[in-house]
Design a protein around this motif. Structure first.
Motif, PDB file in Angstrom:
ATOM      1  N   ARG A  36     -14.786 -52.842  90.945  1.00  0.00           N
ATOM      2  CA  ARG A  36     -15.918 -53.202  91.802  1.00  0.00           C
ATOM      3  C   ARG A  36     -15.523 -54.302  92.794  1.00  0.00           C
ATOM      4  N   ALA A  37     -14.785 -55.316  92.310  1.00  0.00           N
ATOM      5  CA  ALA A  37     -14.395 -56.432  93.177  1.00  0.00           C
ATOM      6  C   ALA A  37     -13.474 -55.969  94.295  1.00  0.00           C
ATOM      7  N   ASN A  38     -12.476 -55.162  93.958  1.00  0.00           N
ATOM      8  CA  ASN A  38     -11.527 -54.702  94.972  1.00  0.00           C
ATOM      9  C   ASN A  38     -12.180 -53.765  95.983  1.00  0.00           C
ATOM     10  N   ILE A  39     -13.088 -52.914  95.499  1.00  0.00           N
ATOM     11  CA  ILE A  39     -13.771 -51.992  96.414  1.00  0.00           C
ATOM     12  C   ILE A  39     -14.721 -52.769  97.328  1.00  0.00           C
ATOM     13  N   SER A  40     -15.498 -53.696  96.765  1.00  0.00           N
ATOM     14  CA  SER A  40     -16.458 -54.444  97.583  1.00  0.00           C
ATOM     15  C   SER A  40     -15.759 -55.345  98.600  1.00  0.00           C
ATOM     16  N   GLN A  41     -14.554 -55.846  98.235  1.00  0.00           N
ATOM     17  CA  GLN A  41     -13.800 -56.718  99.142  1.00  0.00           C
ATOM     18  C   GLN A  41     -12.947 -55.927 100.131  1.00  0.00           C
ATOM     19  N   GLY A  42     -12.886 -54.622  99.931  1.00  0.00           N
ATOM     20  CA  GLY A  42     -12.126 -53.773 100.847  1.00  0.00           C
ATOM     21  C   GLY A  42     -10.628 -54.011 100.811  1.00  0.00           C
ATOM     22  N   THR A  43     -10.100 -54.407  99.639  1.00  0.00           N
ATOM     23  CA  THR A  43      -8.656 -54.629  99.522  1.00  0.00           C
ATOM     24  C   THR A  43      -7.926 -53.286  99.645  1.00  0.00           C
ATOM     25  N   PRO A  44      -6.629 -53.312  99.987  1.00  0.00           N
ATOM     26  CA  PRO A  44      -5.876 -52.046 100.054  1.00  0.00           C
ATOM     27  C   PRO A  44      -5.954 -51.253  98.744  1.00  0.00           C
ATOM     28  N   LEU A  45      -5.867 -51.951  97.611  1.00  0.00           N
ATOM     29  CA  LEU A  45      -5.965 -51.251  96.322  1.00  0.00           C
ATOM     30  C   LEU A  45      -7.371 -50.706  96.105  1.00  0.00           C
ATOM     31  N   GLY A  46      -8.377 -51.465  96.533  1.00  0.00           N
ATOM     32  CA  GLY A  46      -9.754 -51.002  96.416  1.00  0.00           C
ATOM     33  C   GLY A  46     -10.004 -49.766  97.256  1.00  0.00           C
ATOM     34  N   GLN A  47      -9.427 -49.734  98.459  1.00  0.00           N
ATOM     35  CA  GLN A  47      -9.582 -48.572  99.328  1.00  0.00           C
ATOM     36  C   GLN A  47      -8.921 -47.341  98.726  1.00  0.00           C
ATOM     37  N   MET A  67      -4.182 -53.976  90.515  1.00  0.00           N
ATOM     38  CA  MET A  67      -5.400 -54.793  90.468  1.00  0.00           C
ATOM     39  C   MET A  67      -5.328 -55.812  89.330  1.00  0.00           C
ATOM     40  N   ALA A  68      -4.885 -55.352  88.152  1.00  0.00           N
ATOM     41  CA  ALA A  68      -4.806 -56.242  86.987  1.00  0.00           C
ATOM     42  C   ALA A  68      -3.818 -57.378  87.231  1.00  0.00           C
ATOM     43  N   LYS A  69      -2.659 -57.060  87.814  1.00  0.00           N
ATOM     44  CA  LYS A  69      -1.664 -58.097  88.106  1.00  0.00           C
ATOM     45  C   LYS A  69      -2.234 -59.136  89.069  1.00  0.00           C
ATOM     46  N   GLY A  70      -2.897 -58.654  90.109  1.00  0.00           N
ATOM     47  CA  GLY A  70      -3.489 -59.572  91.079  1.00  0.00           C
ATOM     48  C   GLY A  70      -4.484 -60.516  90.436  1.00  0.00           C
ATOM     49  N   ARG A  71      -5.296 -59.976  89.518  1.00  0.00           N
ATOM     50  CA  ARG A  71      -6.308 -60.817  88.849  1.00  0.00           C
ATOM     51  C   ARG A  71      -5.655 -61.822  87.909  1.00  0.00           C
ATOM     52  N   MET A  72      -4.606 -61.411  87.195  1.00  0.00           N
ATOM     53  CA  MET A  72      -3.942 -62.316  86.258  1.00  0.00           C
ATOM     54  C   MET A  72      -3.214 -63.447  86.970  1.00  0.00           C
ATOM     55  N   GLU A  73      -2.965 -63.262  88.272  1.00  0.00           N
ATOM     56  CA  GLU A  73      -2.267 -64.285  89.052  1.00  0.00           C
ATOM     57  C   GLU A  73      -3.227 -65.289  89.691  1.00  0.00           C
ATOM     58  N   GLU A  74      -4.534 -65.061  89.527  1.00  0.00           N
ATOM     59  CA  GLU A  74      -5.499 -66.006  90.089  1.00  0.00           C
ATOM     60  C   GLU A  74      -5.495 -67.315  89.295  1.00  0.00           C
ATOM     61  N   GLU A  75      -5.919 -68.369  89.945  1.00  0.00           N
ATOM     62  CA  GLU A  75      -5.801 -69.721  89.385  1.00  0.00           C
ATOM     63  C   GLU A  75      -6.487 -69.886  88.031  1.00  0.00           C
ATOM     64  N   ASP A  76      -7.675 -69.280  87.881  1.00  0.00           N
ATOM     65  CA  ASP A  76      -8.419 -69.492  86.643  1.00  0.00           C
ATOM     66  C   ASP A  76      -7.774 -68.814  85.438  1.00  0.00           C
ATOM     67  N   ALA A  77      -6.792 -67.915  85.693  1.00  0.00           N
ATOM     68  CA  ALA A  77      -6.114 -67.210  84.598  1.00  0.00           C
ATOM     69  C   ALA A  77      -4.799 -67.881  84.205  1.00  0.00           C
ATOM     70  N   ALA A  78      -4.501 -69.020  84.824  1.00  0.00           N
ATOM     71  CA  ALA A  78      -3.226 -69.697  84.545  1.00  0.00           C
ATOM     72  C   ALA A  78      -3.099 -70.105  83.077  1.00  0.00           C
ATOM     73  N   GLY A  79      -4.222 -70.467  82.470  1.00  0.00           N
ATOM     74  CA  GLY A  79      -4.188 -70.908  81.074  1.00  0.00           C
ATOM     75  C   GLY A  79      -4.440 -69.806  80.068  1.00  0.00           C
ATOM     76  N   GLY A  80      -4.621 -68.583  80.546  1.00  0.00           N
ATOM     77  CA  GLY A  80      -4.867 -67.465  79.640  1.00  0.00           C
ATOM     78  C   GLY A  80      -5.913 -66.518  80.189  1.00  0.00           C
ATOM     79  N   PHE A  81      -6.110 -65.398  79.487  1.00  0.00           N
ATOM     80  CA  PHE A  81      -7.093 -64.405  79.913  1.00  0.00           C
ATOM     81  C   PHE A  81      -7.367 -63.458  78.751  1.00  0.00           C
ATOM     82  N   LEU A  82      -8.481 -62.748  78.875  1.00  0.00           N
ATOM     83  CA  LEU A  82      -8.830 -61.719  77.896  1.00  0.00           C
ATOM     84  C   LEU A  82      -8.971 -60.402  78.648  1.00  0.00           C
ATOM     85  N   LEU A  83      -8.116 -59.440  78.318  1.00  0.00           N
ATOM     86  CA  LEU A  83      -8.117 -58.139  78.988  1.00  0.00           C
ATOM     87  C   LEU A  83      -8.996 -57.148  78.225  1.00  0.00           C
ATOM     88  N   ASP A  84      -9.913 -56.516  78.933  1.00  0.00           N
ATOM     89  CA  ASP A  84     -10.872 -55.587  78.341  1.00  0.00           C
ATOM     90  C   ASP A  84     -10.843 -54.287  79.145  1.00  0.00           C
TER      91      ASP A  84
END
Length: 216
Positions: A36-47, A67-84
């Motif tokens: 939803r985020a990539n499509i709404s933002q019109g990213t190349p992957l979303g398109q 998409m998953a790699k891009g999200r895991m590289e965001e600042e808030d995921a530096a300390g960890g993440f939960l993949l669902d």
């Protein structure tokens, strides 16, 4: 902590993921949200994803992985993440392994939510959604409406979605067993999997999950 949450449809992954992410102060990264985020933002992957979805085709693994790699590289995921919902097959699991190796990171745990198949069917096939507001959700057994077929909140008509019909649920389970379940064995070879019963109250399942994580 870096955690992968696995389980069949109807296991309550989304609910548990939200609780766990809040308790652990890490972002909850869900496949549906990524799309939803990539499509709404019109990213190349979303398109790209939207092109496949409009054609009624499955989105290729490389798009989802990107998409998953891009999200895991965001600042808030530096300390960890939960993949669902990711990884959902062996190819995606191997891609995640490669990404973590490249970045010098590692998974801490893979939580496998276990639910008997008949319970999955009962949970999903019993859902009834309000036509006027889809956020109003009932269940014929666990949380029935006061008047059958009528939303308690707004009086709208309650109906069963096509995706929630028993025959559809059983097909979804077949896909889960053939595509997603093999990643559990993949991660067992790495000593990462803890299987948790997803039966009982939501709080009980969350407590089991937290205990499993604290034991890591």
């Amino acid at each position: 902590m870096r955690i992968v949450l696995v389980g069949p449809p109807g296991a309550g992954k989304g609910t548990q993921a939200a609780f766990l992410a809040k308790n652990l102060a890490i972002p909850h990264i869900a496949t549906g949200d990524l799309f939803r985020a990539n499509i709404s933002q019109g990213t190349p992957l979303g398109q790209k994803a939207q092109e496949y979805m409009r054609a009624g085709q499955l989105v290729p693994d490389e798009v989802t992985i990107g998409m998953a790699k891009g999200r895991m590289e965001e600042e808030d995921a530096a300390g960890g993440f939960l993949l669902d919902g990711f990884p959902r097959n062996i190819a995606q699991a191997q891609a995640l392994d490669g990404y973590l190796d490249e970045t010098g990171l590692k998974l801490d745990a893979v939580l496998d939510l276990e639910v008997p198949e008949d319970e999955v069917v009962k949970r999903i096939a019993g859902r009834r959604i309000c036509r006027s507001d889809s956020s109003h959700v009932f269940h014929v057994e666990y949380s029935p409406a006061k008047t059958e077929g009528v939303c308690d909140v707004c009086g709208g008509e309650l109906y069963q979605r096509e995706d929630d019909r028993e025959e559809t649920v059983r097909k979804r389970l077949e896909v889960y067993h053939s595509e997603t379940e093999p990643i559990i064995d993949h991660y067992k070879t790495q000593g990462l999997v803890t299987t948790i019963s997803a039966l009982g109250a939501v709080s009980e399942v969350t407590e089991r999950a937290m205990q499993a994580i604290s034991a890591e």
